[in-house]
Design a protein around this motif. Structure first.
Motif, PDB file in Angstrom:
ATOM      1  N   PRO A  10       4.963  -3.028   8.905  1.00 49.82           N
ATOM      2  CA  PRO A  10       4.388  -4.019   9.826  1.00 49.82           C
ATOM      3  C   PRO A  10       4.988  -5.407   9.580  1.00 49.82           C
ATOM      4  O   PRO A  10       5.396  -5.748   8.464  1.00 49.82           O
ATOM      5  N   THR A  11       5.021  -6.217  10.626  1.00 49.99           N
ATOM      6  CA  THR A  11       5.619  -7.556  10.521  1.00 49.99           C
ATOM      7  C   THR A  11       4.739  -8.534   9.757  1.00 49.99           C
ATOM      8  O   THR A  11       5.167  -9.653   9.478  1.00 49.99           O
ATOM      9  N   THR A  12       3.513  -8.123   9.416  1.00 43.06           N
ATOM     10  CA  THR A  12       2.617  -9.002   8.652  1.00 43.06           C
ATOM     11  C   THR A  12       2.507  -8.570   7.191  1.00 43.06           C
ATOM     12  O   THR A  12       1.689  -9.118   6.452  1.00 43.06           O
ATOM     13  N   ILE A  13       3.317  -7.637   6.780  1.00 38.61           N
ATOM     14  CA  ILE A  13       3.163  -7.064   5.441  1.00 38.61           C
ATOM     15  C   ILE A  13       3.570  -8.067   4.362  1.00 38.61           C
ATOM     16  O   ILE A  13       4.530  -8.817   4.515  1.00 38.61           O
ATOM     17  N   ALA A  14       2.828  -8.089   3.262  1.00 37.06           N
ATOM     18  CA  ALA A  14       3.139  -8.971   2.134  1.00 37.06           C
ATOM     19  C   ALA A  14       2.350  -8.504   0.922  1.00 37.06           C
ATOM     20  O   ALA A  14       1.116  -8.509   0.935  1.00 37.06           O
ATOM     21  N   GLY A  15       3.039  -8.081  -0.121  1.00 37.39           N
ATOM     22  CA  GLY A  15       2.360  -7.647  -1.334  1.00 37.39           C
ATOM     23  C   GLY A  15       3.294  -6.914  -2.265  1.00 37.39           C
ATOM     24  O   GLY A  15       4.421  -6.562  -1.915  1.00 37.39           O
ATOM     25  N   GLU A  16       2.813  -6.645  -3.500  1.00 35.86           N
ATOM     26  CA  GLU A  16       3.646  -6.076  -4.551  1.00 35.86           C
ATOM     27  C   GLU A  16       3.287  -4.646  -4.924  1.00 35.86           C
ATOM     28  O   GLU A  16       3.948  -4.044  -5.763  1.00 35.86           O
ATOM     29  N   ALA A  17       2.236  -4.047  -4.335  1.00 30.25           N
ATOM     30  CA  ALA A  17       1.794  -2.733  -4.809  1.00 30.25           C
ATOM     31  C   ALA A  17       1.429  -1.793  -3.660  1.00 30.25           C
ATOM     32  O   ALA A  17       0.412  -1.104  -3.698  1.00 30.25           O
ATOM     33  N   ALA A  23      -3.740  18.562   5.554  1.00 27.52           N
ATOM     34  CA  ALA A  23      -3.401  18.439   4.140  1.00 27.52           C
ATOM     35  C   ALA A  23      -2.934  17.013   3.873  1.00 27.52           C
ATOM     36  O   ALA A  23      -2.463  16.321   4.785  1.00 27.52           O
ATOM     37  N   THR A  24      -3.070  16.578   2.634  1.00 29.77           N
ATOM     38  CA  THR A  24      -2.684  15.214   2.259  1.00 29.77           C
ATOM     39  C   THR A  24      -1.939  15.253   0.939  1.00 29.77           C
ATOM     40  O   THR A  24      -2.387  15.919  -0.017  1.00 29.77           O
ATOM     41  N   SER A  25      -0.835  14.556   0.875  1.00 28.09           N
ATOM     42  CA  SER A  25      -0.070  14.493  -0.368  1.00 28.09           C
ATOM     43  C   SER A  25      -0.698  13.478  -1.313  1.00 28.09           C
ATOM     44  O   SER A  25      -1.587  12.703  -0.932  1.00 28.09           O
ATOM     45  N   SER A  26      -0.227  13.473  -2.531  1.00 25.93           N
ATOM     46  CA  SER A  26      -0.569  12.370  -3.430  1.00 25.93           C
ATOM     47  C   SER A  26       0.221  11.143  -2.983  1.00 25.93           C
ATOM     48  O   SER A  26       1.157  11.229  -2.188  1.00 25.93           O
ATOM     49  N   SER A  27      -0.140   9.991  -3.472  1.00 26.86           N
ATOM     50  CA  SER A  27       0.524   8.753  -3.054  1.00 26.86           C
ATOM     51  C   SER A  27       1.839   8.552  -3.792  1.00 26.86           C
ATOM     52  O   SER A  27       2.033   9.064  -4.897  1.00 26.86           O
ATOM     53  N   SER A  28       2.718   7.792  -3.181  1.00 30.28           N
ATOM     54  CA  SER A  28       4.026   7.506  -3.775  1.00 30.28           C
ATOM     55  C   SER A  28       3.896   6.502  -4.906  1.00 30.28           C
ATOM     56  O   SER A  28       2.804   5.969  -5.166  1.00 30.28           O
ATOM     57  N   VAL A  29       5.011   6.230  -5.552  1.00 31.55           N
ATOM     58  CA  VAL A  29       5.019   5.127  -6.513  1.00 31.55           C
ATOM     59  C   VAL A  29       4.815   3.821  -5.748  1.00 31.55           C
ATOM     60  O   VAL A  29       5.106   3.722  -4.557  1.00 31.55           O
ATOM     61  N   ALA A  30       4.331   2.814  -6.439  1.00 29.49           N
ATOM     62  CA  ALA A  30       4.080   1.522  -5.796  1.00 29.49           C
ATOM     63  C   ALA A  30       5.397   0.784  -5.565  1.00 29.49           C
ATOM     64  O   ALA A  30       6.369   0.934  -6.310  1.00 29.49           O
ATOM     65  N   PHE A  31       5.417  -0.016  -4.510  1.00 31.71           N
ATOM     66  CA  PHE A  31       6.616  -0.804  -4.193  1.00 31.71           C
ATOM     67  C   PHE A  31       6.197  -2.124  -3.557  1.00 31.71           C
ATOM     68  O   PHE A  31       5.128  -2.239  -2.938  1.00 31.71           O
ATOM     69  N   SER A  32       7.019  -3.139  -3.729  1.00 34.25           N
ATOM     70  CA  SER A  32       6.779  -4.437  -3.079  1.00 34.25           C
ATOM     71  C   SER A  32       7.290  -4.368  -1.653  1.00 34.25           C
ATOM     72  O   SER A  32       8.295  -3.711  -1.360  1.00 34.25           O
ATOM     73  N   ALA A  33       6.589  -5.050  -0.748  1.00 31.29           N
ATOM     74  CA  ALA A  33       6.973  -5.041   0.663  1.00 31.29           C
ATOM     75  C   ALA A  33       6.622  -6.373   1.305  1.00 31.29           C
ATOM     76  O   ALA A  33       5.478  -6.842   1.197  1.00 31.29           O
ATOM     77  N   TYR A  34       7.626  -6.967   1.954  1.00 32.51           N
ATOM     78  CA  TYR A  34       7.439  -8.241   2.660  1.00 32.51           C
ATOM     79  C   TYR A  34       8.278  -8.205   3.927  1.00 32.51           C
ATOM     80  O   TYR A  34       9.407  -7.714   3.924  1.00 32.51           O
ATOM     81  N   TYR A  35       7.715  -8.760   4.986  1.00 33.92           N
ATOM     82  CA  TYR A  35       8.496  -8.922   6.212  1.00 33.92           C
ATOM     83  C   TYR A  35       8.919 -10.390   6.291  1.00 33.92           C
ATOM     84  O   TYR A  35       8.098 -11.291   6.457  1.00 33.92           O
ATOM     85  N   LYS A  36      10.229 -10.617   6.159  1.00 34.56           N
ATOM     86  CA  LYS A  36      10.752 -11.992   6.091  1.00 34.56           C
ATOM     87  C   LYS A  36      11.010 -12.504   7.509  1.00 34.56           C
ATOM     88  O   LYS A  36      12.135 -12.554   7.990  1.00 34.56           O
TER      89      LYS A  36
END
Length: 480
Positions: free
Chosen positions: A102-109, A121-134
């Protein structure tokens, strides 16, 4: 035997139900990210995620896979769907999908997970990642691009991000989703975090700057540096011209800005400018500008020698010149324009091949020369001059004209002491006393238009007043 048959049938039915339930289940693996950070921008926002599922035969023809995005803390309480596959489109494993953040994304986890719809069915969650829309990723200005600021002892100085944005400053304040961090330099290559927000109140000397908060993502969204000092009496500051110095006056006025203070007074060439009491002042004139800044218990001042990028030119011929038949007039234009170009015109028609700063005129008519500065501030000046034949030197003021177009006595021609350049007032009145001509620059050209002959041989009256208060009066009879 009958009881055995019933038991056998019930066992077979149970086995079929268990087999059906087992076949309706799949296991989705933990998503594998094809990236370590999602540093998105308007020019790039594609990220890959890969997963497996088994058994492959376990998905129905209507099944869809969905990629969900957590919140900035990695929680899926209110997940965001970032990808949904078409029904039945995925029938093999492993699977790789490409999604956009999303264009409003901002965070580190942030995290992602994969879900299926049929079966659910649902998978387990991925590893955490930082995400920002510049959304804004270019340098911006603070403190009106002024490199200094000052505060009085026991006071403070307010640094602000400049807004609104324009072609020269894409202000990040235009984007409400963004946040900002302020830093103080500790060396030429290091700095420490001071505070967050759109402004910063500074009460310690130092060099400060701001950055848009894109976390661990690298970014070009940062400000200029500002050096803040503490003052006991008066400090010297600076003035910035929004269009630079020198600037091109053809681009319109420039805005002069100074540091933040309690009040201001602007001066031009040491003269106070009435009403100029804001932090900025707009002008389109060259000159020396000074501003006095009240900081409270102390003061500051700043000066700029503003150059509007213009140039000067002059021409060595008068606006009106008479030449005899066979004579010429040599005109020369002098200019300090950078890389000048010249164009000469006769009666508004460009004279081919005349591109030098001088021209020898051989004809009567209206001349124009245009000089253009082609380097730096592109601007033009023009000069107009008129060449005429000399007026006839008649001895007396005639009292008869015949405007019939035969070239003889068509206009009222009077002695040269009353015509063009003599500054004598010439007035012509009809027999009813109506003024039909009044000028201090008579050119022996009356009547310019065809007269309405209501009477046969109408009579007009003239009054001529010279600069030494002499007056000539008489009549003019017009015949066909």
């Amino acid at each position: 035997m009958k009881n055995f048959t019933i038991i056998y049938l019930l066992a077979l039915l149970f086995t079929l139900c268990v087999s059906e339930n087992i076949s309706a289940q799949i296991v989705i693996s933990k998503p594998n990210l094809g990236f370590t950070q999602a540093c998105a921008s308007p020019s790039f926002n594609d990220y890959n995620v890969t997963f497996t599922f088994s058994p492959v035969s376990g998905v129905s023809a209507s099944n869809q896979f969905i990629i969900e995005l957590s919140d900035e803390n990695g929680l899926f309480d209110s997940p965001t769907t970032v990808y949904t596959s078409a029904e039945g489109s995925v029938t093999t494993s492993p699977v790789t999908f490409t999604f956009s953040v999303p264009t409003t994304i901002a965070g580190e986890a942030f995290k992602v997970r994969v879900k299926s719809t049929s079966p659910a069915a649902t998978s387990s969650s991925s590893v955490a990642f930082s995400a920002y829309y510049k959304i804004q990723d270019t340098p911006f200005s603070i403190n009106n691009l002024i490199a200094t600021g000052a505060y009085c002892s026991s006071g403070s100085y307010l640094l602000t991000i400049d807004n609104p944005g324009d072609i020269n400053n894409d202000s990040p304040l235009q984007y409400p989703s963004l946040t900002f961090n302020w830093y103080k330099e500790t060396s030429a290559t290091t700095s420490v975090f001071v505070d967050s927000g759109e402004t910063l109140s500074v009460s310690e000397p130092g060099i400060y700057f701001a950055e848009t908060n894109y976390g661990t993502c690298t970014s070009n969204s940062y400000s200029n540096r500002v050096t803040i000092t503490e003052s006991d009496s008066e400090t010297t500051s600076e003035i910035i011209s929004s269009l630079g110095n020198s600037y091109c006056s053809n681009d319109g006025p420039t805005t002069l800005s100074t540091i933040s203070g309690l009040s201001y007074q602007w001066f031009k060439d040491d003269s106070e400018i009435s009403g100029a009491t804001d932090q900025t002042f707009e002008t389109n004139e060259s000159g020396t500008y000074t501003v006095k800044i009240n900081l409270g218990d102390c003061s500051s001042s700043a000066t700029i020698d503003l150059d509007n990028g213009g140039f000067s030119s002059s021409i060595d011929v008068p606006e009106n010149t008479s030449i005899e038949e066979g004579e010429t007039l040599f005109a020369t234009l002098t200019t300090d324009a950078i890389n000048p170009e010249f164009e000469w015109y006769l009666n508004d028609v460009l004279i081919p091949g005349e591109i030098n700063n001088s021209y020898e005129a051989t004809q009567t008519g209206s001349y124009k020369v245009v000089v253009t500065q082609t380097t730096g501030c592109v601007a033009s000046n023009e000069f107009i001059f008129v060449i005429t034949e000399p007026f006839p030197d008649v001895a007396d003021i005639p009292n008869l004209i015949s405007p019939n177009g035969d070239g003889i006595n068509d206009t009222w021609i009077i002695p040269q002491e009353y015509v063009n350049g003599a500054n004598a007032e010439v007035m012509i009145l009809s027999s009813r006393g109506e003024i039909v001509l009044q000028t201090n620059d008579y050119k022996n050209n009356w009547p310019e238009n065809e007269l309405n002959f209501i009477d046969v041989n109408p009579v007009y009256y003239f009054i001529i007043k010279t600069t030494n208060n002499q007056t000539k009066k008489g009549s003019i009879t017009v015949i066909k």
